[in-house]
Design an enzyme around this catalytic site. Sequence first.
Site, PDB file in Angstrom:
ATOM      1  N   ASP A   1      43.287  31.036  23.076  1.00 46.26           N
ATOM      2  CA  ASP A   1      41.626  31.234  22.785  1.00 46.26           C
ATOM      3  C   ASP A   1      41.521  31.898  21.437  1.00 46.26           C
ATOM      4  OD1 ASP A   1      42.515  33.370  24.114  1.00 46.26           O
ATOM      5  OD2 ASP A   1      40.370  33.990  24.440  1.00 46.26           O
TER       6      ASP A   1
ATOM      7  N   GLU B   1      41.574  35.818  26.271  1.00 43.11           N
ATOM      8  CA  GLU B   1      41.948  37.467  25.714  1.00 43.11           C
ATOM      9  C   GLU B   1      40.697  37.846  24.883  1.00 43.11           C
ATOM     10  OE1 GLU B   1      43.482  40.300  22.997  1.00 43.11           O
ATOM     11  OE2 GLU B   1      42.696  38.464  22.622  1.00 43.11           O
TER      12      GLU B   1
END
EC number: 3.5.1.18
Length: 375
Positions: free
Chosen positions: A68, A133
């Site tokens: 991400d 994250e």
Amino acid sequence: MSCPVIELTQQLIRRPSLSPDDAGCQALMIERLRAIGFTVEHMDFGDTQNFWAWRGQGETLAFAGHTDVVPAGDVDRWINPPFEPTIRDGMLFGRGAADMKGSLAAMVVAAERFVAQHPDHQGRLAFLITSDEEASAKNGTVKVVETLMARNERLDYCLVGEPSSTEIVGDVVKNGRRGSLTCNLTIHGVQGHVAYPHLADNPVHRAAPMLNELVAIEWDQGNEFFPATSMQIANIQAGTGSNNVIPGELFIQFNFRFSTELTDETLKERVHALLDKHQLRYTVDWWLSGQPFLTARGKLVDAVVNAIEHYNEIKPQLLTTGGTSDGRFIARMGAQVVELGPVNATIHKINECVNAADLQLLARMYQRIMEQLVA
């Protein structure tokens, strides 16, 4: 530029994986890993995609990272659309180039080269990848680690591909991180009219001496591995917006970045003692984002230092500075954890970029680390 690391990085950047959306990045990695004999286990939680992949058995070296990315911001300010990777003057531009799709590509290509040269390697090589994250980090690595611990999975060494470097790749590696503890504090008073203060109790006035003392405290002096613990007030809110109303409550949010000299419980006790000393009426909510961790000199640190010295001819600094990373969760498994990745000068910024040559170098470093620990 024909380079497998650059090509894979570009393929990953083209997938706009805004946290926690993976946008197909993991499928791309999994396809490559399965092709060289990895067993892949999907571990999805909520809206987050994770996978745990392994090859071989024995002492385990895992490579960890996230697919991400943070939002691109004002796309008109980018020299090129953020999800259309481009190379200019040797720099690869695109959201996630440095944080951390370049590292992911370097890991995969390093594994491919390692397996080609060591098809019967002695240890176990693993990957722990998440799409959560950058945002909440609640359904990502922490959940995978909990699952692995529940079934007593072995994890001896973990290399996290976060962008640790400052000027050239490998000049800084992180062998630990500070803990992070947030306090959401509400001081209770009595709302009233500013012209009749004797009929009210102003929580801002009540709390001011306490706040003055709070910001002056030296929590510790740090140690040889960690800087001194830092406390910073992040948010303060009180009042109705009117100039004739004494507020009834004061909200204060502050965060500790703490060393191994302290525990979260010690910090909580000291804050509560301070609040009680000033005879405040309060409610408090604590959020522990992560405990501090430290990987001392050992096989993993030595392997990382050796790889950097071999390919870049520099001796890296071992630091614990900066924010938190998913290494804080992985350290719970008893693993040695080190972060090594590209230069972090442009992460989360407009025109995020990484030196393309650095990614090629990083893949070689990762491969040499594999060769030292699980060949």
